[in-house]
Design a protein around this motif. Structure first.
Motif, mmCIF file in Angstrom:
data_model
loop_
_atom_site.group_PDB
_atom_site.id
_atom_site.type_symbol
_atom_site.label_atom_id
_atom_site.label_comp_id
_atom_site.label_asym_id
_atom_site.label_seq_id
_atom_site.Cartn_x
_atom_site.Cartn_y
_atom_site.Cartn_z
ATOM 1 N N SER A 48 23.424 4.659 -0.178
ATOM 2 C CA SER A 48 23.067 3.280 0.200
ATOM 3 C C SER A 48 23.626 2.273 -0.810
ATOM 4 O O SER A 48 24.099 1.201 -0.426
ATOM 5 N N GLU A 49 23.575 2.646 -2.089
ATOM 6 C CA GLU A 49 24.124 1.768 -3.141
ATOM 7 C C GLU A 49 25.615 1.550 -2.924
ATOM 8 O O GLU A 49 26.117 0.421 -2.967
ATOM 9 N N VAL A 50 26.316 2.656 -2.690
ATOM 10 C CA VAL A 50 27.761 2.600 -2.506
ATOM 11 C C VAL A 50 28.112 1.791 -1.250
ATOM 12 O O VAL A 50 29.042 0.986 -1.252
ATOM 13 N N LEU A 51 27.332 1.975 -0.198
ATOM 14 C CA LEU A 51 27.593 1.227 1.035
ATOM 15 C C LEU A 51 27.498 -0.275 0.774
ATOM 16 O O LEU A 51 28.367 -1.045 1.181
ATOM 17 N N ARG A 52 26.448 -0.674 0.076
ATOM 18 C CA ARG A 52 26.263 -2.105 -0.215
ATOM 19 C C ARG A 52 27.442 -2.637 -1.031
ATOM 20 O O ARG A 52 27.957 -3.715 -0.767
ATOM 21 N N GLU A 53 27.862 -1.831 -2.005
ATOM 22 C CA GLU A 53 28.981 -2.223 -2.868
ATOM 23 C C GLU A 53 30.267 -2.404 -2.053
ATOM 24 O O GLU A 53 30.944 -3.430 -2.170
ATOM 25 N N ILE A 71 24.978 8.394 7.205
ATOM 26 C CA ILE A 71 24.766 6.979 6.854
ATOM 27 C C ILE A 71 23.700 6.328 7.749
ATOM 28 O O ILE A 71 23.028 5.380 7.337
ATOM 29 N N ILE A 72 23.515 6.873 8.940
ATOM 30 C CA ILE A 72 22.552 6.286 9.892
ATOM 31 C C ILE A 72 21.112 6.736 9.610
ATOM 32 O O ILE A 72 20.195 6.340 10.310
ATOM 33 N N GLU A 73 20.942 7.594 8.598
ATOM 34 C CA GLU A 73 19.599 8.123 8.313
ATOM 35 C C GLU A 73 18.664 7.058 7.728
ATOM 36 O O GLU A 73 17.460 7.188 7.800
ATOM 37 N N ARG A 74 19.235 6.029 7.094
ATOM 38 C CA ARG A 74 18.388 5.000 6.481
ATOM 39 C C ARG A 74 18.544 3.661 7.210
ATOM 40 O O ARG A 74 19.656 3.120 7.265
ATOM 41 N N PRO A 75 17.449 3.117 7.714
ATOM 42 C CA PRO A 75 17.525 1.847 8.440
ATOM 43 C C PRO A 75 18.190 0.735 7.627
ATOM 44 O O PRO A 75 18.918 -0.089 8.182
ATOM 45 N N GLU A 76 18.005 0.728 6.313
ATOM 46 C CA GLU A 76 18.620 -0.336 5.500
ATOM 47 C C GLU A 76 20.151 -0.287 5.585
ATOM 48 O O GLU A 76 20.812 -1.327 5.496
ATOM 49 N N ASN A 77 20.707 0.915 5.791
ATOM 50 C CA ASN A 77 22.168 1.016 5.920
ATOM 51 C C ASN A 77 22.655 0.351 7.206
ATOM 52 O O ASN A 77 23.710 -0.272 7.239
ATOM 53 N N LEU A 78 21.855 0.511 8.255
ATOM 54 C CA LEU A 78 22.240 -0.098 9.541
ATOM 55 C C LEU A 78 22.254 -1.615 9.406
ATOM 56 O O LEU A 78 23.117 -2.295 9.948
ATOM 57 N N GLU A 79 21.291 -2.116 8.660
ATOM 58 C CA GLU A 79 21.236 -3.578 8.452
ATOM 59 C C GLU A 79 22.462 -4.068 7.702
ATOM 60 O O GLU A 79 23.051 -5.094 8.054
ATOM 61 N N VAL A 80 22.843 -3.336 6.654
ATOM 62 C CA VAL A 80 24.022 -3.727 5.869
ATOM 63 C C VAL A 80 25.260 -3.735 6.761
ATOM 64 O O VAL A 80 26.038 -4.701 6.769
ATOM 65 N N MET A 81 25.421 -2.685 7.547
ATOM 66 C CA MET A 81 26.634 -2.587 8.379
ATOM 67 C C MET A 81 26.651 -3.675 9.454
ATOM 68 O O MET A 81 27.654 -4.357 9.634
ATOM 69 N N ALA A 82 25.526 -3.836 10.139
ATOM 70 C CA ALA A 82 25.467 -4.839 11.213
ATOM 71 C C ALA A 82 25.616 -6.250 10.653
ATOM 72 O O ALA A 82 26.191 -7.127 11.296
ATOM 73 N N GLY A 83 25.142 -6.447 9.452
ATOM 74 C CA GLY A 83 25.177 -7.784 8.864
ATOM 75 C C GLY A 83 26.526 -8.179 8.294
ATOM 76 O O GLY A 83 26.765 -9.361 8.029
ATOM 77 N N THR A 84 27.403 -7.184 8.085
ATOM 78 C CA THR A 84 28.661 -7.526 7.414
ATOM 79 C C THR A 84 29.916 -7.216 8.222
ATOM 80 O O THR A 84 30.958 -7.834 7.991
ATOM 81 N N GLY A 85 29.847 -6.260 9.125
ATOM 82 C CA GLY A 85 31.110 -5.850 9.745
ATOM 83 C C GLY A 85 30.985 -5.314 11.148
ATOM 84 O O GLY A 85 29.999 -5.577 11.839
ATOM 85 N N LEU A 86 32.001 -4.554 11.540
ATOM 86 C CA LEU A 86 32.025 -3.947 12.874
ATOM 87 C C LEU A 86 31.840 -2.437 12.701
ATOM 88 O O LEU A 86 32.479 -1.818 11.851
#
Ligand code: S3P
Length: 182
Positions: A68-73, A89-104
């Protein structure tokens, strides 16, 4: 002269182990001259340990926190990247938020048989297990991948080159991959 492209936002390739995320990202990056990064490789370099070692020594939860840290970075990097994500990567809801909030987010759909055929080194994937266990994991995750993705690309029976071509068209259509003026 070769055409050059740029990404207007980060692109996240997601999907089960063996879906071809890393190879597709590499191929596309080479063809279009955009920067790509493989999350697991980046994480391994950053930690100085392999994914397998992290799982064995610290357990899955520790790996997920690092992931999750690396994804945010990576999502925040200037000059958007084409990012091949780890299968979990889809195991943590916070990762989905990061991806949806920044890219495709693009999901590469794969069957477990095809995934197994594509994976050369199963030792490096502590969660693949045997075919039955891998299929159970894939089936559990499928709705998560679908929910996280803006688009899904079918990979069954296709070569890496064909999948990369499909993803490229999708990105161009969505205005995320744009040709630079010569
Ligand atoms: C994992 C997938 C792997 C790697 C780790 C965990 C998973 O990445 O991140 O072994 O939970 O599906 P790939 O999908 O690139 O094999």
């Amino acid at each position: 002269m070769t055409e050059r492209y740029e990404l207007t936002r980060p692109v996240f390739l997601i999907g089960f182990m063996g879906a071809g995320k890393t190879s597709v990202a590499r191929r596309l990056a080479r063809a279009c001259g955009v920067a790509s990064v493989d999350m697991d490789t980046y994480l391994e370099r950053r930690c100085g340990r392999s994914v397998r070692e992290i799982f064995a020594e610290d357990g899955e939860a520790a790996f997920r926190a690092l992931e999750s840290e690396v994804l945010r970075e990576l999502a925040a990097m200037e000059g958007p990247l084409l990012i091949s994500c780890g299968g979990g990567i889809i195991e943590r809801p916070e990762n989905l938020e990061v991806m949806a909030g920044t890219g495709l987010v693009v999901h590469l759909r794969v069957t477990v048989e095809e995934a197994e055929a594509r994976i050369s080194n199963k030792e490096s994937r502590p969660l693949f297990g045997d075919l039955e266990a891998a299929e159970a994991l894939r089936v559990r995750r499928m709705p998560l991948y679908e929910r996280a993705a803006d688009h899904s690309v079918e990979t069954a029976g296709k070569s890496i080159a064909q999948i990369a071509w499909d993803v490229r068209h999708l990105l161009e259509e969505r205005g995320v991959l744009c040709q630079l003026p010569e």
